[in-house]
Write an enzyme that holds these catalytic residues in place. Structure first.
Site, PDB file in Angstrom:
ATOM      1  N   PRO A 174       0.709  -1.238   0.034  1.00  0.00           N
ATOM      2  CA  PRO A 174      -0.028  -0.009  -0.094  1.00  0.00           C
ATOM      3  C   PRO A 174       0.997   1.121  -0.115  1.00  0.00           C
ATOM      4  O   PRO A 174       1.717   1.503   0.900  1.00  0.00           O
ATOM      5  CB  PRO A 174      -0.705  -0.031   1.336  1.00  0.00           C
ATOM      6  CG  PRO A 174      -0.474  -1.459   1.855  1.00  0.00           C
ATOM      7  CD  PRO A 174       0.384  -2.218   0.934  1.00  0.00           C
ATOM      8  N   GLU A 175       0.787   2.003  -0.901  1.00  0.00           N
ATOM      9  CA  GLU A 175       1.371   3.151  -1.043  1.00  0.00           C
ATOM     10  C   GLU A 175       0.184   4.335  -0.593  1.00  0.00           C
ATOM     11  O   GLU A 175      -0.893   3.856  -0.226  1.00  0.00           O
ATOM     12  CB  GLU A 175       1.826   3.686  -2.449  1.00  0.00           C
ATOM     13  CG  GLU A 175       2.865   2.665  -2.699  1.00  0.00           C
ATOM     14  CD  GLU A 175       3.744   3.116  -4.102  1.00  0.00           C
ATOM     15  OE1 GLU A 175       3.981   4.219  -4.193  1.00  0.00           O
ATOM     16  OE2 GLU A 175       4.252   2.100  -4.618  1.00  0.00           O
TER      17      GLU A 175
END
Length: 275
Positions: free
Chosen positions: A2-3
């Site tokens: 997850p960015e």
DNA sequence: ACGAGAACCTGTTTGC
DNA sequence: TGCAAACAGGTTCTCG
């Protein structure tokens, strides 16, 4: 992981389903993730209400009704899965925490690599937390301008891609979106960060904002171990123009995209479009 | 002070 | 087919 877009998407999904809910029970199956979990965590969360949700960089914040904030980071492989009972047995071997709420919903923290992090901290002193104290600009915030970015990068000889991923300078941009933003800004990832022209800095800022917003709008991109909080998969990954496309033709000029390694991370770029 | 690389950990993919 | 190496979204620590 997850960015930023994935974290934002997860946070919004959690807020929609869990705001105002009270934790009835927390099952903790191991003492640590990346770091030791807070002492007495199940007891400290039992009976607490999840009041407000937010995000700083790639951290999810949950303000509790006792003056503390729960900080969550998903690391590389962490997922927060919204589900229903039972709490036991866990859904799989890597479900480390299971939160049961007063409406029967269950939140499962699943993280095979255990690079994830969780802490509890007084809400009024959150900015002092060691994970947050040295974070840089929010790329979707009003201060993220070409002028500011150029000032932050001034004098730095490291590659611009590494600088863009340096969370002390700009937060939320990880390996995928760094590659995508540099491609859209037509800037070569190996360029020294300090050598950006004014016009290029402006282009990069716009590219970062555009690519992050598009990914959030698409519900967060999804790679193989990422599941959105409500179980739906995001669909921005189909919009990747360079990430994961080494050797394939550039969508703009047709040249073969090139992979290189920068500080241990894969970078993909177009040798023709990016200068 | 800065920047590069290793370390943390497990699962999946790739290559011989 | 089988096994080993390479690789995967991040952060933190060490070393030069």
């Amino acid at each position: 992981m997850p960015e930023l877009p994935e974290v934002e998407t997860v946070m919004r999904a959690l807020a929609a389903k869990l705001a105002g809910r009270r934790v009835v029970e927390l099952v903790q199956r191991r003492p640590d993730l990346r770091f030791a979990l807070p002492a007495g965590l199940p007891g400290r969360l039992a009976g607490r209400r999840f009041d407000r949700f937010g995000r700083r960089a790639k951290y999810i914040r949950v303000d509790l009704d006792d003056g503390h904030t729960l900080l969550l980071h998903l690391g590389m492989s962490g997922r927060l899965v919204l589900d229903g009972p039972p709490l036991e047995p866990p859904s799989g071997p890597h479900e480390h925490l299971s939160f049961g709420f007063d409406d029967g919903s269950v939140l499962r923290f699943v993280d095979a690599r255990r690079f994830g992090m969780l802490d509890l901290w007084p809400s009024d002193r959150l900015a002092e937390h060691r994970w947050l104290a040295h974070l840089g600009l929010e790329p979707l915030g009003p201060d993220f301008t070409g002028r500011r970015l150029r000032a932050l990068f001034a004098g730095r000889r490291s590659a611009i891609k590494s600088a863009l991923m340096d969370q002390r300078l700009v937060v939320g941009v990880g390996n995928i979106y760094a590659c995508e933003a540099l491609f859209r800004a037509r800037i070569h990832p190996s360029r020294p960060a300090g050598a950006l022209a004014v016009e290029e800095a402006g282009r990069l800022v716009r590219a970062v904002r555009t690519v992050l917003r598009a990914a959030i709008d698409a519900g967060g991109s999804s790679l193989r171990d990422y599941v959105q909080a409500d179980g739906e998969l995001g669909n921005f990954q189909s919009d990747f123009r360079v990430y994961g496309r080494a050797g394939l033709p550039c969508v703009v000029c047709g040249a073969a995209l090139v992979r290189l390694v920068q500080t241990g991370r894969s970078t993909v770029s177009c040798p023709h479009c990016q200068r």
